[in-house]
Design an enzyme around this catalytic site. Sequence first.
Site, PDB file in Angstrom:
ATOM      1  N   THR A  13       0.818  -1.220   0.000  1.00  0.00           N
ATOM      2  CA  THR A  13       0.000   0.000   0.000  1.00  0.00           C
ATOM      3  C   THR A  13       0.846   1.261   0.000  1.00  0.00           C
ATOM      4  O   THR A  13       0.476   2.266  -0.605  1.00  0.00           O
ATOM      5  CB  THR A  13      -0.928  -0.020   1.247  1.00  0.00           C
ATOM      6  OG1 THR A  13      -1.771  -1.159   1.130  1.00  0.00           O
ATOM      7  CG2 THR A  13      -1.783   1.219   1.351  1.00  0.00           C
ATOM      8  N   THR A  90       1.951  -4.424   4.276  1.00  0.00           N
ATOM      9  CA  THR A  90       1.864  -4.731   5.706  1.00  0.00           C
ATOM     10  C   THR A  90       1.328  -6.133   6.001  1.00  0.00           C
ATOM     11  O   THR A  90       1.562  -6.664   7.083  1.00  0.00           O
ATOM     12  CB  THR A  90       0.987  -3.694   6.439  1.00  0.00           C
ATOM     13  OG1 THR A  90      -0.311  -3.700   5.850  1.00  0.00           O
ATOM     14  CG2 THR A  90       1.598  -2.315   6.373  1.00  0.00           C
TER      15      THR A  90
HETATM   16  N1  ASP Z   1      -2.643  -5.491   1.197  1.00  0.00           N
HETATM   17  C1  ASP Z   1      -1.547  -4.587   1.357  1.00  0.00           C
HETATM   18  C2  ASP Z   1      -0.233  -5.360   1.224  1.00  0.00           C
HETATM   19  O1  ASP Z   1       0.197  -6.013   2.143  1.00  0.00           O
HETATM   20  C3  ASP Z   1      -1.617  -3.950   2.680  1.00  0.00           C
HETATM   21  C4  ASP Z   1      -0.561  -2.946   2.961  1.00  0.00           C
HETATM   22  O2  ASP Z   1       0.447  -2.826   2.331  1.00  0.00           O
HETATM   23  O3  ASP Z   1      -0.787  -2.194   3.930  1.00  0.00           O
HETATM   24  O4  ASP Z   1       0.367  -5.298   0.205  1.00  0.00           O
END
Ligand code: ASP
Length: 325
Positions: A13, A90
């Site tokens: 993200t 994340t």
């Molecule tokens: N779905 C995303 C990922 O892990 C969530 C994020 O990056 O916060 O790529």
Amino acid sequence: MKKTILVIHTGGTISMQEDKKTGNVLPRQKNPLTEAEKILNQYANIITEEPFQLPSPHITTKEMYELKLLIEEKLKEHSMIEGVVITHGTDTLEETAYFLDLTVQTSIPIVFTGAMRSSNEIGADGLYNLISSIKVASCEEAKDKGVLVVLNDEIHAAKNVTKTHTSNVSTFQSPQYGPIGIVTKRAVLFHHTPVSREHYPILDISPKIGLLKIHSGMDSSLFYALKDLRYDGVVIEALGQGNVPPATVPGIKSLVEAGIPVVLVSRCFNGIAEDVYAYEGGGKQLKDLGVIFSNGLNGQKARIKLLIALSITKDVQKIEEMFQL
Ligand code: ASP
């Protein structure tokens, strides 16, 4: 004096943008973080690498291993690098961070960060977290503390941190232990030091490790399936202190008898699983069967550790010793 920091972007993200019409969040051709380099260079001399741009659910052990090799190669190539920052989605950040914690041997800080809001959303936290991470990676005190995870002004140890919330910016927490430091407006302050560090070589990323969460009324079918599918190791997230429903015991036993290491953690996110209960399916019975009790790791991290362990040895006794640390 400004330090030289290697920044590695891997996606997530933090590198994505929201479509204003649909609200969908997606990667775009050019990583918005690479456009922020002018700002980042105010804090350190930045060397940027972008080996891939993946949402973190797409990350596999192959990319984790690639990152390890990239860091080692860059540290050899540029002796002036004094810290590494990795931006990562994340969802699986804690797994990649723990993989590198166990496999990269260096005293310089390696810091993971990410974002809960994409780069053009109101209240985007990506650039802020990245700057905080560069500050931590530039900090003398961050040396020799293992891989760190920095988001939302907190510094966590890779071993203990986990994603606890689907959307809140304070999602990263270290249950039971708390953060080991904080980032303030003017400083980076550590208040804890991890007592031990582990490091293992990893030569083979092929071991297939399954992770099963135990639930009430569960039976042995999934355990038999993992055995038939020739998994190399299995982690089970057991109940409470480390117990399972009696109907799962024959399946667990068949895995152990087939020489497939079974590591047990608790599905509780605080505390350590131990062989306390002696009823059927209790921890005592499982330990007697040869199940390995882990020392407080969560399921996804025990899975990473078992993979690394199996790349070094097939000796269950040795693997058990590794899980005691
Ligand atoms: N779905 C995303 C990922 O892990 C969530 C994020 O990056 O916060 O790529």
